[in-house]
Design a protein around this motif. Structure first.
Motif, PDB file in Angstrom:
ATOM      1  N   SER A   1     -35.302   7.430   3.190  1.00  0.00           N
ATOM      2  CA  SER A   1     -34.924   6.032   2.959  1.00  0.00           C
ATOM      3  C   SER A   1     -33.398   5.968   3.005  1.00  0.00           C
ATOM      4  O   SER A   1     -32.720   6.825   2.417  1.00  0.00           O
ATOM      5  CB  SER A   1     -35.437   5.596   1.577  1.00  0.00           C
ATOM      6  OG  SER A   1     -34.611   4.593   1.021  1.00  0.00           O
ATOM      7  N   THR A   2     -32.866   4.990   3.702  1.00  0.00           N
ATOM      8  CA  THR A   2     -31.397   4.872   3.773  1.00  0.00           C
ATOM      9  C   THR A   2     -30.821   4.601   2.382  1.00  0.00           C
ATOM     10  O   THR A   2     -29.716   5.046   2.072  1.00  0.00           O
ATOM     11  CB  THR A   2     -30.971   3.769   4.766  1.00  0.00           C
ATOM     12  OG1 THR A   2     -31.656   2.561   4.437  1.00  0.00           O
ATOM     13  CG2 THR A   2     -31.257   4.169   6.202  1.00  0.00           C
ATOM     14  N   ASN A   3     -31.586   3.890   1.521  1.00  0.00           N
ATOM     15  CA  ASN A   3     -31.112   3.685   0.136  1.00  0.00           C
ATOM     16  C   ASN A   3     -30.969   5.027  -0.573  1.00  0.00           C
ATOM     17  O   ASN A   3     -29.976   5.296  -1.242  1.00  0.00           O
ATOM     18  CB  ASN A   3     -32.099   2.808  -0.654  1.00  0.00           C
ATOM     19  CG  ASN A   3     -31.785   1.326  -0.537  1.00  0.00           C
ATOM     20  OD1 ASN A   3     -31.246   0.881   0.477  1.00  0.00           O
ATOM     21  ND2 ASN A   3     -32.128   0.560  -1.550  1.00  0.00           N
TER      22      ASN A   3
ATOM     23  N   GLN B   1     -37.334   5.442   9.213  1.00  0.00           N
ATOM     24  CA  GLN B   1     -37.439   5.936   7.837  1.00  0.00           C
ATOM     25  C   GLN B   1     -38.854   6.456   7.630  1.00  0.00           C
ATOM     26  O   GLN B   1     -39.826   5.812   8.043  1.00  0.00           O
ATOM     27  CB  GLN B   1     -37.186   4.818   6.832  1.00  0.00           C
ATOM     28  CG  GLN B   1     -35.805   4.184   6.916  1.00  0.00           C
ATOM     29  CD  GLN B   1     -35.583   3.145   5.817  1.00  0.00           C
ATOM     30  OE1 GLN B   1     -34.748   3.322   4.964  1.00  0.00           O
ATOM     31  NE2 GLN B   1     -36.347   2.070   5.852  1.00  0.00           N
TER      32      GLN B   1
ATOM     33  N   GLY C   1     -39.606   4.452   3.777  1.00  0.00           N
ATOM     34  CA  GLY C   1     -38.861   3.207   3.567  1.00  0.00           C
ATOM     35  C   GLY C   1     -39.421   2.472   2.355  1.00  0.00           C
ATOM     36  O   GLY C   1     -40.641   2.397   2.171  1.00  0.00           O
ATOM     37  N   ARG C   2     -38.531   1.962   1.510  1.00  0.00           N
ATOM     38  CA  ARG C   2     -38.960   1.308   0.268  1.00  0.00           C
ATOM     39  C   ARG C   2     -38.770  -0.191   0.366  1.00  0.00           C
ATOM     40  O   ARG C   2     -37.714  -0.657   0.805  1.00  0.00           O
ATOM     41  CB  ARG C   2     -38.130   1.814  -0.909  1.00  0.00           C
ATOM     42  CG  ARG C   2     -37.946   3.315  -0.940  1.00  0.00           C
ATOM     43  CD  ARG C   2     -37.616   3.782  -2.329  1.00  0.00           C
ATOM     44  NE  ARG C   2     -36.218   3.658  -2.686  1.00  0.00           N
ATOM     45  CZ  ARG C   2     -35.431   4.713  -2.941  1.00  0.00           C
ATOM     46  NH1 ARG C   2     -35.912   5.934  -2.832  1.00  0.00           N
ATOM     47  NH2 ARG C   2     -34.187   4.532  -3.309  1.00  0.00           N
ATOM     48  N   GLY C   3     -39.783  -0.922  -0.085  1.00  0.00           N
ATOM     49  CA  GLY C   3     -39.654  -2.365  -0.200  1.00  0.00           C
ATOM     50  C   GLY C   3     -39.545  -2.736  -1.673  1.00  0.00           C
ATOM     51  O   GLY C   3     -39.544  -1.856  -2.541  1.00  0.00           O
ATOM     52  N   ARG C   4     -39.451  -4.024  -1.951  1.00  0.00           N
ATOM     53  CA  ARG C   4     -39.411  -4.475  -3.345  1.00  0.00           C
ATOM     54  C   ARG C   4     -40.754  -4.215  -3.998  1.00  0.00           C
ATOM     55  O   ARG C   4     -41.765  -4.108  -3.352  1.00  0.00           O
ATOM     56  CB  ARG C   4     -39.077  -5.967  -3.410  1.00  0.00           C
ATOM     57  CG  ARG C   4     -37.629  -6.250  -3.068  1.00  0.00           C
ATOM     58  CD  ARG C   4     -37.305  -7.726  -3.213  1.00  0.00           C
ATOM     59  NE  ARG C   4     -37.533  -8.205  -4.558  1.00  0.00           N
ATOM     60  CZ  ARG C   4     -38.484  -9.060  -4.899  1.00  0.00           C
ATOM     61  NH1 ARG C   4     -39.295  -9.568  -4.007  1.00  0.00           N
ATOM     62  NH2 ARG C   4     -38.622  -9.438  -6.155  1.00  0.00           N
TER      63      ARG C   4
ATOM     64  N   TRP D   1     -41.902   0.041   3.027  1.00  0.00           N
ATOM     65  CA  TRP D   1     -41.288  -0.767   4.101  1.00  0.00           C
ATOM     66  C   TRP D   1     -41.543  -0.023   5.408  1.00  0.00           C
ATOM     67  O   TRP D   1     -40.981   1.047   5.646  1.00  0.00           O
ATOM     68  CB  TRP D   1     -39.782  -0.936   3.853  1.00  0.00           C
ATOM     69  CG  TRP D   1     -39.144  -1.876   4.831  1.00  0.00           C
ATOM     70  CD1 TRP D   1     -38.376  -1.536   5.908  1.00  0.00           C
ATOM     71  CD2 TRP D   1     -39.218  -3.306   4.831  1.00  0.00           C
ATOM     72  NE1 TRP D   1     -37.968  -2.669   6.581  1.00  0.00           N
ATOM     73  CE2 TRP D   1     -38.482  -3.759   5.943  1.00  0.00           C
ATOM     74  CE3 TRP D   1     -39.853  -4.247   4.015  1.00  0.00           C
ATOM     75  CZ2 TRP D   1     -38.341  -5.119   6.247  1.00  0.00           C
ATOM     76  CZ3 TRP D   1     -39.717  -5.596   4.314  1.00  0.00           C
ATOM     77  CH2 TRP D   1     -38.962  -6.013   5.419  1.00  0.00           C
TER      78      TRP D   1
ATOM     79  N   ASP E   1     -35.972 -12.502   0.596  1.00  0.00           N
ATOM     80  CA  ASP E   1     -36.514 -12.402   1.948  1.00  0.00           C
ATOM     81  C   ASP E   1     -35.750 -13.279   2.925  1.00  0.00           C
ATOM     82  O   ASP E   1     -35.326 -14.387   2.587  1.00  0.00           O
ATOM     83  CB  ASP E   1     -37.987 -12.844   1.968  1.00  0.00           C
ATOM     84  CG  ASP E   1     -38.898 -11.844   1.281  1.00  0.00           C
ATOM     85  OD1 ASP E   1     -38.424 -10.728   0.987  1.00  0.00           O
ATOM     86  OD2 ASP E   1     -40.066 -12.185   1.048  1.00  0.00           O
TER      87      ASP E   1
ATOM     88  N   LYS F   1     -41.750 -13.515   8.080  1.00  0.00           N
ATOM     89  CA  LYS F   1     -40.641 -12.764   7.473  1.00  0.00           C
ATOM     90  C   LYS F   1     -39.897 -11.953   8.535  1.00  0.00           C
ATOM     91  O   LYS F   1     -40.501 -11.210   9.305  1.00  0.00           O
ATOM     92  CB  LYS F   1     -41.216 -11.845   6.391  1.00  0.00           C
ATOM     93  CG  LYS F   1     -40.179 -10.998   5.680  1.00  0.00           C
ATOM     94  CD  LYS F   1     -40.746 -10.419   4.380  1.00  0.00           C
ATOM     95  CE  LYS F   1     -39.848  -9.356   3.792  1.00  0.00           C
ATOM     96  NZ  LYS F   1     -40.181  -8.944   2.449  1.00  0.00           N
TER      97      LYS F   1
ATOM     98  N   GLY G   1     -35.910  -8.089   4.785  1.00  0.00           N
ATOM     99  CA  GLY G   1     -35.895  -8.103   3.322  1.00  0.00           C
ATOM    100  C   GLY G   1     -34.712  -7.302   2.814  1.00  0.00           C
ATOM    101  O   GLY G   1     -34.140  -6.477   3.534  1.00  0.00           O
TER     102      GLY G   1
ATOM    103  N   ILE H   1     -31.024  -3.159   3.536  1.00  0.00           N
ATOM    104  CA  ILE H   1     -31.440  -4.306   4.352  1.00  0.00           C
ATOM    105  C   ILE H   1     -32.335  -3.809   5.484  1.00  0.00           C
ATOM    106  O   ILE H   1     -31.975  -2.904   6.228  1.00  0.00           O
ATOM    107  CB  ILE H   1     -30.195  -5.025   4.928  1.00  0.00           C
ATOM    108  CG1 ILE H   1     -29.359  -5.575   3.771  1.00  0.00           C
ATOM    109  CG2 ILE H   1     -30.606  -6.149   5.892  1.00  0.00           C
ATOM    110  CD1 ILE H   1     -27.952  -5.955   4.147  1.00  0.00           C
TER     111      ILE H   1
HETATM  112  C1  BTN Z   1     -38.456  -6.105   0.811  1.00  0.00           C
HETATM  113  O1  BTN Z   1     -39.428  -5.641   0.183  1.00  0.00           O
HETATM  114  O2  BTN Z   1     -38.524  -7.213   1.358  1.00  0.00           O
HETATM  115  C2  BTN Z   1     -37.168  -5.327   0.882  1.00  0.00           C
HETATM  116  C3  BTN Z   1     -37.194  -4.369   2.035  1.00  0.00           C
HETATM  117  C4  BTN Z   1     -35.933  -3.547   2.167  1.00  0.00           C
HETATM  118  C5  BTN Z   1     -36.070  -2.506   3.256  1.00  0.00           C
HETATM  119  C6  BTN Z   1     -34.781  -1.791   3.505  1.00  0.00           C
HETATM  120  S1  BTN Z   1     -34.788  -0.869   4.993  1.00  0.00           S
HETATM  121  C7  BTN Z   1     -33.278  -0.146   4.569  1.00  0.00           C
HETATM  122  C8  BTN Z   1     -33.351   0.165   3.084  1.00  0.00           C
HETATM  123  N1  BTN Z   1     -33.982   1.439   2.868  1.00  0.00           N
HETATM  124  C9  BTN Z   1     -35.132   1.329   2.214  1.00  0.00           C
HETATM  125  O3  BTN Z   1     -35.870   2.292   1.896  1.00  0.00           O
HETATM  126  N2  BTN Z   1     -35.384   0.042   1.956  1.00  0.00           N
HETATM  127  C10 BTN Z   1     -34.325  -0.813   2.432  1.00  0.00           C
END
Ligand code: BTN
Length: 321
Positions: free
Chosen positions: A90-92, A114, A117-120, A125, A178, A185, A188, A208
């Motif tokens: 994940s870039t975060n 990723q 990848g993580r979302g909210r 993600w 969002d 969408k 996010g 993002i």
């Molecule tokens: C959402 O749930 O709407 C937020 C999504 C955010 C995704 C971005 S992709 C870059 C960064 N790295 C992650 O793991 N999540 C955020």
């Protein structure tokens, strides 16, 4: 992409012989053939032209660090520590690691894909290779966690500003984080707080995710859109979109650090997709009509008994159809 150098050579769309590719990359023709197979497994469409060689038929939009930096305002460029990765969990998470390792400058990480990848709200993600923008920035604020009220909404305004500058029409914002187009969408924002580094100095990771080319994806349970869908006439470059977003985020962060959320209320509200729409929150306990955000960035629902503010993270807001 393991075969990035090969794809770069093929990206002119011409036919290249296996022999010339092997000579340029300093590998055997068998190695080229293996790389072609790998690139095709990763989604590239490559035609084998009998007796002549290989031709890339699908679009490629490779990430290029120099191009991204080149598109960022000169005065901001030197403040950044930009890393462009082929693949990352994940870039975060990578920004967190870079901060822990003591990176100097504002850490910015962009990845081609990723794997986690993580979302909210703990969601995944989906982050397919080569299709979209996955970008995170480590931002520092002074004044303790209290100064961060409304930051994630201000970041939404930053993304909307960047996309509008690139000519995307009808960008909407859906509370809290969002980015929307009329058909679904588009992206996010995931804001994750780090601890206080020292008295009053707080670090925030702003992640993002933005759909750029994505044409199909599995495991997404709501209507989604992409820049390519919104403006099929544009040859979208993730480098260009990345530069525009980084620039816009830095502008917004600078203003936000000076004045807080106050100046972002109107630009956020102007793009509010819930404004005037029937809504419910807290599992139906609150029902009314969307009427924008308050000074702290809480969403407000006008109910028969008055305006009820709803806090981010507390509940999800649903339009009543
Ligand atoms: C959402 O749930 O709407 C937020 C999504 C955010 C995704 C971005 S992709 C870059 C960064 N790295 C992650 O793991 N999540 C955020």
């Amino acid at each position: 992409m393991k075969s990035k150098a090969l794809i770069e050579l093929l990206s002119d769309g011409k036919v290249h012989s296996g022999e010339s590719l092997a000579a340029t990359l300093g590998v055997s023709r068998t190695a080229i053939w293996k790389q072609i197979r790998r690139a095709m497994n990763e989604g590239a469409e490559i035609a084998t032209i009998r007796g002549r060689g290989y031709q890339l038929v699908s679009r490629v939009d490779l990430l290029d660090r120099a191009a991204i930096l080149g598109g960022i305002a000169a005065e901001s460029r030197q403040e950044l520590s930009l890393t462009v990765l082929d693949e990352v969990d994940s870039t975060n998470a990578e920004v967190v690691r870079q901060i822990a390792a003591g990176t100097s400058g504002i850490p910015v990480v962009i990845a081609d894909c990723q794997t986690a990848g993580r979302g909210r709200r703990g969601r995944v993600w989906q982050s397919p290779r080569g299709e979209n923008l996955y970008l995170s920035m480590g931002l520092t604020f002074h004044g303790g966690f209290g100064v961060l009220d409304g930051l994630s909404l201000a970041l939404g305004v930053a993304v909307a500003n960047a996309l509008e500058r690139l000519g995307v029409p009808d960008i909407g914002l859906k509370w809290p984080n969002d980015v929307f187009l009329p058909d679904g969408k588009l992206g996010g924002i995931l804001v994750e707080l780090q601890g206080e580094l020292e008295e009053g100095v707080v670090q925030v990771i702003a992640g993002i995710g933005l759909n750029v080319h994505m044409s199909r994806v599995e495991g997404v349970d709501q209507p989604w859109s992409s820049l390519a869908r919104a403006r099929p006439d544009v040859d979208w470059s993730r480098n260009q979109v990345g530069s525009a977003i980084i620039d816009a985020v830095l502008d917004v962060v600078s203003l936000f650090s000076d004045v807080g959320f106050a100046d972002f209320r109107e630009p956020w509200q102007r793009r509010d997709i819930f404004m005037g729409r029937p809504l419910q929150a807290r599992g139906g306990e609150v029902e009314g009509v969307g009427c924008g955000i308050d000074d702290a960035g809480n969403y407000q629902i006008r109910t028969p008994s008055g305006v009820v503010p709803v806090r981010a993270g507390e509940i999800s807001l649903r339009a009543v159809s």
